[in-house]
Design a protein around this motif. Structure first.
Motif, short mmCIF file in Angstrom:
data_model
loop_
_atom_site.label_atom_id
_atom_site.label_comp_id
_atom_site.label_asym_id
_atom_site.label_seq_id
_atom_site.Cartn_x
_atom_site.Cartn_y
_atom_site.Cartn_z
N PRO A 340 2.98 -10.81 16.80
CA PRO A 340 2.16 -10.57 15.61
C PRO A 340 1.66 -9.13 15.58
CG PRO A 340 1.55 -12.63 16.66
CD PRO A 340 2.49 -11.95 17.60
N HIS A 341 1.71 -8.52 14.40
CA HIS A 341 1.34 -7.12 14.29
C HIS A 341 0.85 -6.81 12.87
CE1 HIS A 341 1.11 -3.08 15.70
NE2 HIS A 341 2.08 -2.60 14.92
N ALA A 342 0.20 -5.67 12.72
CA ALA A 342 -0.26 -5.22 11.41
C ALA A 342 -0.11 -3.71 11.32
CB ALA A 342 -1.73 -5.62 11.18
N TRP A 343 0.20 -3.22 10.12
CA TRP A 343 0.35 -1.79 9.90
C TRP A 343 0.01 -1.49 8.44
CZ3 TRP A 343 4.13 -5.31 10.88
CH2 TRP A 343 5.12 -5.50 9.93
N ASN A 344 0.35 -0.31 7.95
CA ASN A 344 0.00 0.07 6.58
C ASN A 344 1.20 0.58 5.80
OD1 ASN A 344 -2.68 1.05 8.31
ND2 ASN A 344 -3.16 -0.01 6.39
N GLU A 345 1.05 0.54 4.49
CA GLU A 345 1.96 1.25 3.58
C GLU A 345 1.08 2.06 2.64
OE1 GLU A 345 4.52 -1.46 1.56
OE2 GLU A 345 5.72 -1.93 3.35
N VAL A 346 1.46 3.31 2.38
CA VAL A 346 0.68 4.18 1.52
C VAL A 346 1.59 4.72 0.41
CG1 VAL A 346 1.09 6.24 2.95
CG2 VAL A 346 -0.94 6.12 1.46
N TYR A 347 1.01 4.83 -0.77
CA TYR A 347 1.79 5.29 -1.93
C TYR A 347 1.65 6.81 -2.08
CZ TYR A 347 3.60 5.61 -6.67
OH TYR A 347 4.35 5.94 -7.78
N LEU A 348 2.79 7.49 -2.16
CA LEU A 348 2.81 8.95 -2.33
C LEU A 348 3.21 9.28 -3.76
CD1 LEU A 348 4.62 9.91 1.01
CD2 LEU A 348 2.16 9.59 0.60
N LYS A 349 2.27 9.76 -4.52
CA LYS A 349 2.54 10.03 -5.95
C LYS A 349 3.59 11.13 -6.13
CE LYS A 349 -1.82 10.68 -7.17
NZ LYS A 349 -2.62 10.17 -6.05
N GLU A 350 3.63 12.09 -5.20
CA GLU A 350 4.58 13.20 -5.34
C GLU A 350 6.03 12.73 -5.36
OE1 GLU A 350 2.36 13.03 -2.87
OE2 GLU A 350 0.86 14.58 -3.28
N THR A 351 6.32 11.71 -4.56
CA THR A 351 7.69 11.20 -4.48
C THR A 351 7.83 9.82 -5.12
OG1 THR A 351 7.19 10.38 -2.26
CG2 THR A 351 8.26 12.53 -2.42
N ASN A 352 6.72 9.28 -5.64
CA ASN A 352 6.73 7.99 -6.35
C ASN A 352 7.31 6.87 -5.47
OD1 ASN A 352 6.32 6.26 -8.55
ND2 ASN A 352 8.41 6.56 -9.29
N ARG A 353 6.76 6.72 -4.26
CA ARG A 353 7.28 5.68 -3.37
C ARG A 353 6.21 5.26 -2.36
NH1 ARG A 353 10.22 8.47 1.47
NH2 ARG A 353 9.27 10.54 1.45
N TRP A 354 6.40 4.05 -1.87
CA TRP A 354 5.56 3.54 -0.79
C TRP A 354 6.23 3.87 0.54
CZ3 TRP A 354 0.84 1.21 -1.28
CH2 TRP A 354 0.47 0.78 -2.55
N VAL A 355 5.46 4.36 1.51
CA VAL A 355 6.03 4.65 2.83
C VAL A 355 5.20 3.91 3.90
CG1 VAL A 355 6.91 6.89 2.10
CG2 VAL A 355 4.65 6.73 3.17
N PRO A 356 5.86 3.44 4.97
CA PRO A 356 5.16 2.71 6.03
C PRO A 356 4.62 3.65 7.10
CG PRO A 356 7.50 2.63 6.43
CD PRO A 356 7.32 3.43 5.15
N LEU A 357 3.59 3.19 7.79
CA LEU A 357 3.04 3.94 8.92
C LEU A 357 2.33 2.97 9.86
CD1 LEU A 357 -0.41 4.55 8.59
CD2 LEU A 357 0.59 5.29 6.43
N ASP A 358 2.30 3.31 11.11
CA ASP A 358 1.67 2.45 12.12
C ASP A 358 0.76 3.30 13.01
OD1 ASP A 358 0.95 0.68 14.09
OD2 ASP A 358 2.94 -0.18 14.31
N SER A 359 -0.52 3.33 12.65
CA SER A 359 -1.46 4.15 13.42
C SER A 359 -1.75 3.56 14.80
CB SER A 359 -2.77 4.32 12.64
OG SER A 359 -3.34 3.06 12.33
N THR A 360 -1.54 2.26 14.98
CA THR A 360 -1.78 1.63 16.28
C THR A 360 -0.87 2.20 17.34
OG1 THR A 360 -2.30 -0.41 15.08
CG2 THR A 360 -2.01 -0.60 17.46
N TRP A 361 0.35 2.57 16.94
CA TRP A 361 1.35 3.01 17.91
C TRP A 361 1.33 4.52 18.16
CZ3 TRP A 361 6.47 -0.18 16.82
CH2 TRP A 361 6.22 -1.51 17.10
N VAL A 362 0.36 5.22 17.59
CA VAL A 362 0.28 6.67 17.81
C VAL A 362 0.14 6.98 19.29
CG1 VAL A 362 -1.16 8.72 17.47
CG2 VAL A 362 -0.64 7.23 15.52
#
Length: 382
Positions: A340-362
């Protein structure tokens, strides 16, 4: 050996047994009821099926008209999630209402279910009194008298009802097999000769390509919307953004000029400032005690697990105007399995897309801000 493995190892297929029992049980019922009783039962089954089909059709057409009107009305209410602490009942209310407003499949499903129940109840009130009177006149007490001929005819009618019931079961199994073709359960179902005969000779020719082509597409759409509904829960829960979190987010992203730069700065900050709370994990694994915490708790203590990292990141991102999601699912543990895990997706208006990121694994090293093949180590809930 698992239960399914044991079933597969036996020479008797339980699917075939259930289908045969449905058919045989209906014939036995027919013999016991006699010709008149079985005919009444069969007619009642047909009437019930007809009422259900008509109710679904009316509800379907009605919802097609009502759904956009209700969405427009809900949007006109300008319902805003309060940026204050709210109780569980209000959290549930705002999650439900805003989800019905924003997610078309959920709205359609809720309205269809309500419409179907109302229409079916109204039709029952109209149809069954008439059918009951007709059956009472058609099958008199003399006709219900038991005899060999009556039992035989009852058994024949029962066989028709049994065939219909078996076919309904096969249809449900056919849909499951179509949706989950690689499941071990699917392999077991398809090993049933009774299922194969009904599916190949009756269900498949009748449905054509509809189930095999349309149903999986619809299922994926439902899965996507379900993920969005889970996301809405965290939006409601964390709608109130404390001042200290907003101030920190503004300071952290001060040097960023684009959405991507700001999102990366927050990703690095959360991932490097928050320490993974192994004691919290141990407490849950050993005693099944879950230590719930808010993003402000995580911010103040600088400790948390993946869901806490993700919720804090989401609050900080929203406070500076970024559109962000909390995503739950499974993460690769580096040892050949997923947990089980959790992460984020953030919307970038410049490229008009959602991108994933995982701050837990930094802290574990590597780049986890929209890296290639992110979906190979992170699997969304469905």
């Amino acid at each position: 050996m698992t239960d399914m493995t044991w079933f597969q190892a036996t020479s008797i297929n339980l699917i075939s047994i259930v289908i045969v029992l449905l058919f045989a049980g209906s014939i036995i019922q027919g013999f016991r009821r006699g010709g008149s009783g079985s005919a009444k039962h069969l007619i009642s089954m047909l009437v019930e099926a007809g009422v259900a089909v008509i109710s679904m059709f009316i509800a379907w057409k009605g919802v097609q008209l009502l759904s956009p009107l209700i969405q427009t009305w809900l949007k006109a209410q300008n319902l805003q999630i309060p940026s204050a602490d709210i109780g569980i009942l209000k959290q549930t209310y705002y999650t439900a209402i805003t989800s019905i407003r924003d997610f078309p499949l959920l709205r359609f499903g809720v309205l269809f279910l309500l419409g179907y129940m109302i229409v079916k109840q109204l039709l029952n009130l109209l149809v069954y009194p008439l059918i009951g009177t007709w059956l009472a006149e058609r099958y008199t007490s003399q006709e219900r008298r038991k005899s060999i001929l009556s039992s035989v005819s009852g058994g024949a009618i029962g066989s028709v009802a049994g065939f219909a019931r078996a076919l309904m079961l096969i249809a449900v199994l056919f849909i499951y097999v179509t949706l989950f073709p690689h499941s071990s359960v699917t392999t077991y179902i398809e090993s049933s000769q009774m299922y194969q005969k009904g599916a190949k000779e009756v269900i498949a020719p009748f449905t054509g390509d509809f189930i095999t082509e349309k149903v999986p597409v619809f299922t994926r759409a439902v899965e996507d919307e379900f993920t969005n509904i889970l996301q809405r829960k965290y939006e409601v829960l964390d709608a109130k953004i404390p001042g200290n979190i907003a101030d920190a987010a503004k300071e952290v992203t001060a040097s960023g000029t684009t959405d991507e730069e700001k999102a990366k700065l927050l990703y690095s900050w959360v991932g490097s400032r928050v320490k993974y709370d192994w004691d919290k994990v141990k407490l849950y694994e050993e005693k099944r005690i879950w230590k719930e915490q808010t993003p402000e708790d995580t911010f103040n203590t600088r400790e948390g697990v993946c869901i806490d990292y993700s919720r804090l990141y989401a609050q900080m991102a929203r406070s500076i105007g970024l559109d962000v999601k909390v995503v739950t699912g499974l993460g690769y543990d580096g040892q050949g399995s997923y947990g089980p895990h959790a992460w984020n997706e953030v919307y970038l208006k410049e490229t008009n897309r959602w991108v994933p990121l995982d701050s837990t694994w930094v802290a574990s090293g590597g780049n986890w801000f929209n890296p290639p093949n992110f979906d190979q180590t992170h699997v969304k809930d469905a």
